[in-house]
Enzyme design. Structure first.
Site, PDB file in Angstrom:
ATOM      1  N   ARG A  94       1.674   1.820  51.418  1.00 45.26           N
ATOM      2  CA  ARG A  94       0.308   1.346  51.169  1.00 45.26           C
ATOM      3  C   ARG A  94       0.271   0.610  49.847  1.00 45.26           C
ATOM      4  O   ARG A  94       0.774   1.108  48.838  1.00 45.26           O
ATOM      5  CB  ARG A  94      -0.668   2.522  51.102  1.00 45.26           C
ATOM      6  N   ASP A 125      -6.612 -14.185  52.732  1.00 43.34           N
ATOM      7  CA  ASP A 125      -6.229 -12.772  52.760  1.00 43.34           C
ATOM      8  C   ASP A 125      -5.504 -12.572  54.088  1.00 43.34           C
ATOM      9  O   ASP A 125      -6.121 -12.555  55.155  1.00 43.34           O
ATOM     10  CB  ASP A 125      -7.500 -11.923  52.683  1.00 43.34           C
ATOM     11  N   TYR A 168       5.138   5.785  33.251  1.00 46.83           N
ATOM     12  CA  TYR A 168       4.097   4.830  32.855  1.00 46.83           C
ATOM     13  C   TYR A 168       4.759   3.500  32.531  1.00 46.83           C
ATOM     14  O   TYR A 168       5.749   3.461  31.802  1.00 46.83           O
ATOM     15  CB  TYR A 168       3.329   5.328  31.628  1.00 46.83           C
ATOM     16  N   GLU A 225       2.765   0.247  31.964  1.00 51.66           N
ATOM     17  CA  GLU A 225       1.740  -0.803  31.849  1.00 51.66           C
ATOM     18  C   GLU A 225       2.390  -2.080  31.331  1.00 51.66           C
ATOM     19  O   GLU A 225       3.188  -2.058  30.393  1.00 51.66           O
ATOM     20  CB  GLU A 225       0.621  -0.342  30.918  1.00 51.66           C
ATOM     21  N   LYS A 272       0.486  -3.113  56.619  1.00 49.07           N
ATOM     22  CA  LYS A 272       0.086  -3.393  58.010  1.00 49.07           C
ATOM     23  C   LYS A 272       1.301  -3.982  58.719  1.00 49.07           C
ATOM     24  O   LYS A 272       2.291  -3.278  58.905  1.00 49.07           O
ATOM     25  CB  LYS A 272      -1.138  -4.307  58.017  1.00 49.07           C
ATOM     26  N   THR A 322      -2.203  -6.866  52.048  1.00 52.82           N
ATOM     27  CA  THR A 322      -1.750  -5.484  51.905  1.00 52.82           C
ATOM     28  C   THR A 322      -0.269  -5.497  52.263  1.00 52.82           C
ATOM     29  O   THR A 322       0.244  -6.479  52.808  1.00 52.82           O
ATOM     30  CB  THR A 322      -2.496  -4.537  52.870  1.00 52.82           C
TER      31      THR A 322
HETATM   32  N1  DSN Z   1      -9.618  -1.569  56.561  1.00 58.14           N
HETATM   33  C1  DSN Z   1      -8.545  -2.450  56.895  1.00 58.14           C
HETATM   34  C2  DSN Z   1      -8.463  -2.677  58.376  1.00 58.14           C
HETATM   35  O1  DSN Z   1      -8.441  -1.685  59.089  1.00 58.14           O
HETATM   36  O2  DSN Z   1      -8.394  -3.793  58.837  1.00 58.14           O
HETATM   37  C3  DSN Z   1      -8.606  -3.722  56.135  1.00 58.14           C
HETATM   38  O3  DSN Z   1      -9.849  -4.314  56.204  1.00 58.14           O
END
Ligand code: DSN
Length: 426
Positions: free
Chosen positions: A228, A193, A47, A49, A222, A219
């Site tokens: 993730r 984003d 933990y 925080e 990707k 994110t």
């Molecule tokens: N759900 C993700 C995608 O596949 O693009 C992000 O929006």
């Protein structure tokens, strides 16, 4: 404790599925072996925080170091002043930004989900559309390009507090400067984003949002090819425009508002094992290998798009600048749903996707989205794109012929044997 063979067998099956199939989901990738190893480490027990050096629990001196490495490395990758690496996902990163800069009911302006936008940019089924007042811009019907004139007109008319740019199914680059100009005119903040193209932006292969957008989220799993998770970045930190003060009466910097919004605002304990894996992935982003990878993504996507066009597939906007393309299948008389399900039986994985001005429901759709980050990680080059387009086309042109589909599936399995994935797991 007895080993849970039921679940471990399923994990093994998933490994085989990933190894044997062609992965074309634009938002997926394969992390490196060291990133994978780090996602399952003892830091999951901790933990922590708070933030490095200011935690609410004892025993944080080691996780402080991994989190600080993650912060320092991602700041170096994007040459930016501030990073928060704690968001559990891209959705959490966006939730934290909206929580930091908006009050419930405030207006936001984002790209419509049905035109390639993200769920968390104001969709009515998402917190962003329920807690805030969402308005949308789209893409032009003729070219399928972001309709900046419409964005400007809506911004002037609606006067949103936040303009959001970035997309999940848009194959072209963004004009961040133009969005910032209209934001300045109406006194709005801009959030980019960059979840999808982040890796290409990191290597200067696409426009950088940092100069023009107040806040940038992404994110990490990707094109960035990490575990993730999510991140929030500021190119330059700045005094919050809402006059919020700290207990000493000083105006808080935006970084401080964002830190507070992530924790204790919307999250509790950070996932320190995942943050360790992020730190490793961010180190990989700084390498020459990753630079070559990012360039290959762009080459593969362009080669693939060209081959689809030659076979009379309708790519929205006619091509791609980034890692993905959106194909409208209406001229082939196939729905996105049918294409996804049939290709899946041939071990080719992608997702159905609404195309701009789609006449079908989001459960059916007229299109498919195809991305190359995962197959590029597997080691594929431009010549392999031809093989993949051929296989995909064979399935789509023989959509009700189970024998043909089965035979493409066998070819896919054979073809993928040359691209070794996680040999250490054998
Ligand atoms: N759900 C993700 C995608 O596949 O693009 C992000 O929006």
């Amino acid at each position: 404790m007895q080993k849970d063979t039921l679940v471990f067998n399923l994990i093994r099956k998933e490994l085989e599925r990933q190894r044997n199939g062609i992965e074309l989901i634009a938002s997926e990738n394969f992390v490196s072996s060291q990133v994978l190893a780090a996602t399952g480490n003892v830091m999951t027990n901790k933990y922590a925080e708070g933030y490095p050096g200011r935690r609410y629990y004892g025993g944080c001196e080691i996780v402080d170091q991994t989190e600080q490495i993650a912060i320092d490395r991602i700041k170096q990758v994007f040459n930016c002043e501030y990073a928060n690496v704690q968001p559990h996902s891209g959705a959490q990163a966006n939730a934290a930004v909206l929580f930091a800069v908006l009050k419930p009911g405030d207006k936001i302006l984002g790209l419509d989900l049905s035109m390639g936008g993200h769920l968390t940019h104001g969709s009515l089924v998402n917190f962003s559309g329920k807690l805030y007042a969402p308005y949308f811009y789209g893409v032009t019907k003729e070219e399928g390009l972001v309709d900046y004139a419409q964005l400007e007109q809506k911004a002037r008319e609606i006067k949103p507090k936040l303009i959001i740019c970035g997309a999940s199914a848009y194959s072209r680059d963004w004009d961040y400067a133009r969005i910032r100009n209209v934001a300045n005119e109406i006194g709005a903040l801009v959030m980019a984003d960059i979840a999808h193209p982040a890796g290409l932006i990191a290597k200067g292969l696409l426009n950088s949002p940092f100069e023009h957008c107040h806040i940038v989220t992404s994110t990490t799993h990707k094109t960035l090819r990490g575990p993730r998770g999510g991140i929030i970045l500021l190119g330059k930190d700045f005094e919050n425009p809402f006059g919020q003060k700290d207990p000493k009466g000083n105006i808080r910097m935006m970084s401080s508002l964002i830190d507070l919004a992530v924790f204790p605002g919307i999250q509790g304990g950070p996932l320190e094992h995942i943050i360790a894996a992020k730190a490793i992935a961010f180190g990989e982003l700084l390498s020459e290998d990753y630079t070559n990878y990012a360039k290959q993504i762009q080459r593969n996507a362009q080669a693939m798009a060209k081959m689809f066009v030659q076979k009379n597939y309708h790519i929205i906007s006619g091509g791609t600048d980034n890692h993905l393309m959106l194909i409208d299948l209406r001229n082939k008389n196939i729905t996105g749903k049918k294409a996804q399900e049939t290709l899946n039986r041939a071990h080719i994985t992608l997702n159905k996707n609404a195309v701009p001005f789609d006449d079908k429901s989001p459960f059916v759709t007229s299109g498919i989205r195809i991305g190359v980050p995962a197959i590029t990680t597997r080691g594929m080059k431009e010549n392999h794109m031809e093989t993949i387009v051929e296989m995909l086309d064979t399935v789509l042109m023989n959509i009700d012929d189970e024998q043909k589909i089965k035979s493409v599936g066998e070819k896919v399995n054979e073809f993928m044997k040359q691209f070794i994935l996680y040999p250490e797991l054998d």
